[in-house]
Every structure is written in C-alpha cells, then in structure tokens.
Enzyme design. Structure first.
Site, PDB file in Angstrom:
ATOM      1  N   CYS A 164       0.818  -1.231   0.000  1.00 52.26           N
ATOM      2  CA  CYS A 164       0.000   0.000   0.000  1.00 52.26           C
ATOM      3  C   CYS A 164       0.841   1.265   0.000  1.00 52.26           C
ATOM      4  O   CYS A 164       0.429   2.295  -0.537  1.00 52.26           O
ATOM      5  CB  CYS A 164      -0.904   0.039   1.231  1.00 52.26           C
ATOM      6  N   SER A 187     -13.608  -5.474   8.061  1.00 46.00           N
ATOM      7  CA  SER A 187     -12.818  -4.969   6.948  1.00 46.00           C
ATOM      8  C   SER A 187     -13.753  -4.506   5.844  1.00 46.00           C
ATOM      9  O   SER A 187     -14.869  -5.013   5.700  1.00 46.00           O
ATOM     10  CB  SER A 187     -11.919  -6.099   6.435  1.00 46.00           C
ATOM     11  N   CYS A 207      -2.809   3.400   2.989  1.00 40.56           N
ATOM     12  CA  CYS A 207      -3.439   2.318   3.731  1.00 40.56           C
ATOM     13  C   CYS A 207      -4.689   2.786   4.461  1.00 40.56           C
ATOM     14  O   CYS A 207      -4.849   3.960   4.730  1.00 40.56           O
ATOM     15  CB  CYS A 207      -2.431   1.773   4.744  1.00 40.56           C
ATOM     16  N   GLU A 210     -10.716  -5.415  13.344  1.00 37.99           N
ATOM     17  CA  GLU A 210     -11.516  -5.901  12.217  1.00 37.99           C
ATOM     18  C   GLU A 210     -11.557  -7.426  12.273  1.00 37.99           C
ATOM     19  O   GLU A 210     -10.608  -8.070  12.719  1.00 37.99           O
ATOM     20  CB  GLU A 210     -10.891  -5.466  10.888  1.00 37.99           C
TER      21      GLU A 210
END
Length: 572
Positions: A54, A475, A127, A449
C-alpha cells in the site's frame, strides 16, 4: 518570482528576524538557500514504509509533489509517519494497533507541523487508516492542504479471473472446509497481489480515496490511477502546485469541509458499496472541524442513496476498472446529475464540485458504474441499524446481499480468536448469530476488524446461513450478514455484553433495526449482574488509547475536537 509576506505565516517563527539565526543555520546545514528559507515551508508527509504494498510507492510520489511545490515558489520539507497495514495486522493481536494508528498518524503530523511551523501541507497516504489520519491532521491544523491517495494495486489473475487479497482470506476458509487444496491455496497467494498499491476492491482504502475527491480535499481524478502508473506522479506534482495556490488564496481545509461536503462524502460511500469503516472515519474527521456528524447522520444519507458502482466485495469490479471508465469523477457526475450530491461545495481546485464535473461525460458503454435511473439497488450499499441491542447504533454492508432480514440464536464469544477457532472447527450451526464482543474501542482495546473470521465463514459456504455481530469492526473486504460498531460496546456495559447463548436476535437491514428478544426488565437485571473486565493491555499505547477513546457512534475519537479548541494552529 513570488515575493511572500511571512508576517501571518507560521514559518515566520522559525525563519524571520535576527533572533531566528540559529534556526536558519539548521536550514543552511541541509543545503537550503537564503531564498528557499524566505519562501513558505510546506510539509510533504507520506506514510511510506516497507510494511506492505500500500505504501511502497509513496516515496516516489512524494518527490513529484515536492517538485510541484518547489516549482511554484515554495520550499518542500518531506517527513513520514507510521502506518499499520490491516492485511498484515489481520486475524491476530496486531489488529488492535490498526485503528489506534489513525490517531497516532494525525497526532504525529500535528506535532511535526507545529514543532517546525510549516505553512501548508501535502499529504500522501495508501493504507486504510492512513487516509483518514492524514485528512484529520489537515482539518485539525487548518493550514492550506491537499490530500492525495497513493493508488490501488493491480488485480491478480487466478484461473482466468481477477482476484484480490479478499479471495485469499476466503480461500483460507475453503481450505479449512476441505474445498481447496494446499497447492491451490499457495498458487492463489502467489498471484493475488501482483504490484504495489492498496487493496483493489472497494475496501476501506479505496472507499476513503473516493471520499477524498468527494469531500473536496483531493485534486479531481487523483484517486483513480493504480499505484504503479506514472500518471500518479503527475497528480502528485499538481498537488504540490495546488497547495501553493491555496497559500495565495487562503482557502483552508475547514472552508472546504462543510456539512454539505460530509454529506457528499457519505453519498459516495453508499453509492459505491464502500467500507463500513467510513461510518467511523467521517464522524472523526467531522469532529476535527467542529461539525456534528455521527454514525446516525451517515446512516440517514446511506438510506437515501442508490447503490450504483458494481465494485468488489459486493460486486464484480476493482478500482482499476473504475479508473479505466473515467474514475471517481464519473461516479460523482452520475450522482450530481441525479441530484444526490451538492454541486456548490468548494474544493481544493478553487472550483466548486459542479464546476469540476462540468466537462465530465458519463460513459454509457460500460457496466462498472450504473446511472442513478437504473441502480444496482435503490438504497445504499451500507445501512445503519439501531435497536435495543445497539442503542448507539451499528452498521452493515448490504451491497451484493439478497436477504436483508435474519433471525437466529446468539452464540457468544468474548474475543475474535475464540470465534475464529470455532469457525475453523466448523463448531457453529446454520441459523446462529455469532456474537464477538469485548472488541470495541475501549474493550479491545483498539476495535479490531474481523475479516479472518468472516472470510472463513464465507469460504465454508456459510456466508448467507449465519450472521455475525460485533462491537469491533469489519474490513472493507468483508461480505455476508456482518454487523459491526455495535454500541455501546460490551466493555462499558452495552447490551451486547449482556447477551447469553440462545437469546433470539433479529437483524432487519430493510427497516434498519437490530433487536434481542428480551424485555427491558430482563436486560436491566442482567446489567446489575454484569461486571467490567480488565484487558491484557495495562500499559503502553493501547492502554493510553483505552483511557481516552470515545464511542464508535461519534467516530472513536480521543480528544474533544475543534468544538473545544481555543486557537487554530494555522493562525499562530
């Protein structure tokens, strides 16, 4: 040649007058000229690191942004901040660090900008938590700022189909269920992520990238190009150029981040079937501006917005596909023409949203973004819920789901690991509502998450046969009947902490309700028996976070925000 008057710029405190000779000596030590020291000092911050794909291209893009600043009479000063990458933090204790990193990112940018008295800012992020973290710092400081997304990953190819990391998480469940061999799983993991860039579906990073354009902090079109594409460098250059324009005109983040701009942002999340995490990040960003915009305000907009972008995980396509048909401006144009967004909001371009979109043509020869007259579904891809199980609300992504009502019996787990272990053993039944609690902002601490668990359920073919509720998060890659952000959280005595195995729970995403079949008297009796728990985190950053973090309903923020401030950094 622009001649700058520094009398009202923060950098006068570190660069002007005889008493600042020691400060200037540091700048000379870094090779700066007298002329460069006399120019505005512009912080160029990235979340570059080697933790994940990312962020790996952000150093390259930062150089282009710095050139844009330098070519337009500014002096760029590059610095970096942390990220915690969810794909790697997922499914273990490391995920407790993820949401906390949003606050650390915003706080560390604030401290760097304050400490060195920078006048403006270009922020590049890749990210999930770094996008809102950087934008929160921009609003908090309120210096002229331009945000830019680092770009998405290219899709992987596996057996003649496009794949993302979501497919790998779900393959873990398929492997555990005996439906996929270890060899096939290995082959998939090797091809799923073929380049630099953030996750390719409409997960949290791409959702917040769309938000950056919709809310007006990013140059139109800048969110679209995948990370490896050289056009990203061009957008970065113009982000640097644009921030110098903003210094001249005095347009600041809070001039852009109005109530209407937040409504535009929430509209784009719903229309694209975006991540439920936006229900956390938009209220947190609003708090930095002193605007009341909580989970319920977000949910109201979700309720009236058509779902029109057919993006993974609920749909078929990835960010690269949307980029190839014209990117976020095409989505915004469809919503503007349909009357779903405010066209009069000002943006970093110095133009209004409607002016930015004036020349954008909605392409009719594509099936990635649908017109609002023919939506994938008439209401948004994300829905807010409320009821006696979640008096402060909860959130669910319904994009791609067929059945929006579920009634089942509770099966309670007091941490994610226990739930994942039961799922891996297939120790759960069709029709159950799996409850994962004590995973909220305070109770985790850190509000993890649950992608590893939800993906495993999906991979076992049980995605539409059970529901899952949590005071933690999901997520952006999660799909299935998964309800997150249930508040109040278990750690503060919320109803989710009072549930027992076998309680009957009904989730109705049509009506926006989440209820447990218990009387108020029974809930009150259980509340009297309930005792708070101590987490394993009694020191360090996670302990500190747990002391100050508020409810998910208000964005899980750790300070009072602009409503309580006595001064704005930009005016020092």
């Amino acid at each position: 040649m622009t001649k700058w008057d520094k009398s009202k710029l923060p950098s006068r405190h570190v660069s002007v007058g005889p008493e600042r000779a020691p400060h200037r000596s540091y700048y000379y030590a870094m090779g700066m000229t007298e002329e460069e020291i006399a120019q505005p000092l512009v912080g160029v911050v990235t979340t570059w690191n080697e933790a994940a794909p990312c962020n790996i291209t952000l150093d390259r893009q930062a150089q282009a942004a710095k050139k844009g600043v330098a070519d337009h009479a500014g002096s760029p000063r590059e610095f970096t901040t942390i990220t915690v990458t969810d794909g790697i933090a997922m499914g273990h204790q490391g995920m407790k660090s993820s949401l906390v990193s949003r606050e650390i990112i915003a706080d560390s940018i604030e401290l760097t900008m304050r400490g060195h008295c920078y006048d403006a800012m270009v922020g590049l992020a890749g990210c999930d938590k770094s996008l809102p973290g950087v934008m929160m710092a921009m609003a908090r400081l309120n210096v002229p700022s331009v945000f830019m997304y680092g770009g998405s990953i290219l899709p992987g190819r596996f057996r003649d189909r496009d794949v993302t990391v979501q497919d790998v998480f779900e393959a873990v469940g398929a492997h555990a269920a005996g439906n996929m061999s270890e060899e096939d799983l290995f082959e998939l993991e090797c091809v799923a992520c073929p380049s630099a860039g953030s996750c390719g579906g409409q997960f949290t990073a791409n959702t917040m990238a769309c938000v950056s354009e919709a809310i007006g902090l990013a140059i139109p079109g800048s969110a679209g190009a995948p990370a490896p594409y050289e056009t990203r460098d061009e957008y970065a250059y113009h982000s640097g150029r644009m921030v110098m324009e903003l210094l001249k005109t005095g347009l600041r983040p809070r001039d852009i981040l109005t109530r209407k701009a937040f409504e535009n942002a929430a509209t784009v999340v719903a229309a694209s079937g975006g991540s439920t995490n936006a229900g956390l990040h938009l209220p947190a960003l609003a708090a930095e501006c002193g605007i009341e915009f909580d989970l319920h305000d977000v949910a109201e907009i979700f309720k009236r917005t058509p779902y029109i972008a057919d993006l993974k995980p609920g749909g078929k396509f990835v960010a690269k596909d949307m980029f190839e048909i014209g990117g976020v401006p095409v989505l915004l144009k469809a919503l503007l023409d349909g009357g779903f967004i405010h066209g009069d909001c000002i943006t970093v371009s110095g133009k209004t949203m409607a002016e930015n979109l004036a020349d954008v043509e909605f392409p009719t020869d594509q099936v990635v973004v649908y017109p609002v007259t023919n939506p994938l579904s008439p209401t948004g891809g994300v829905v807010g819920l409320r009821g006696n199980l979640a008096p402060e609300g909860a959130i669910v992504k319904v994009a791609g789901m067929k059945n929006l009502v579920f009634t089942g019996t509770a099966r309670c787990f007091d941490c994610e690991e226990d739930a994942f272990s039961a799922v891996e053993r297939r120790d759960y039944k069709e029709g159950e509502v799996l409850v994962i609690r004590y995973e909220g902002p305070k109770g985790g601490p850190g509000m993890r998450e649950m992608l590893a668990t939800t993906a495993a359920i999906y991979g076992q073919g049980m995605g539409d046969k059970v529901a899952l509720i949590t005071d933690g998060r999901f997520s952006g890659a999660t799909r299935g009947f998964c309800i997150g952000h249930v508040g109040p959280e278990a750690a503060v005595g919320g109803p989710i902490g009072l549930l027992k195995d076998g309680d009957s729970i009904t989730i109705d995403a049509d009506q926006g309700t989440i209820t447990v079949d218990l009387s108020d008297a029974e809930l009150e009796a259980r509340r009297k028996e309930w005792k708070p728990r101590e987490t394993d985190y009694q020191s360090g950053t996670l302990w500190k976070y747990a002391q100050t973090v508020g409810s998910a309903e208000k964005g899980a923020v750790t300070h009072p925000g602009a409503k309580a401030e006595k001064h704005v950094y930009a005016d020092i």
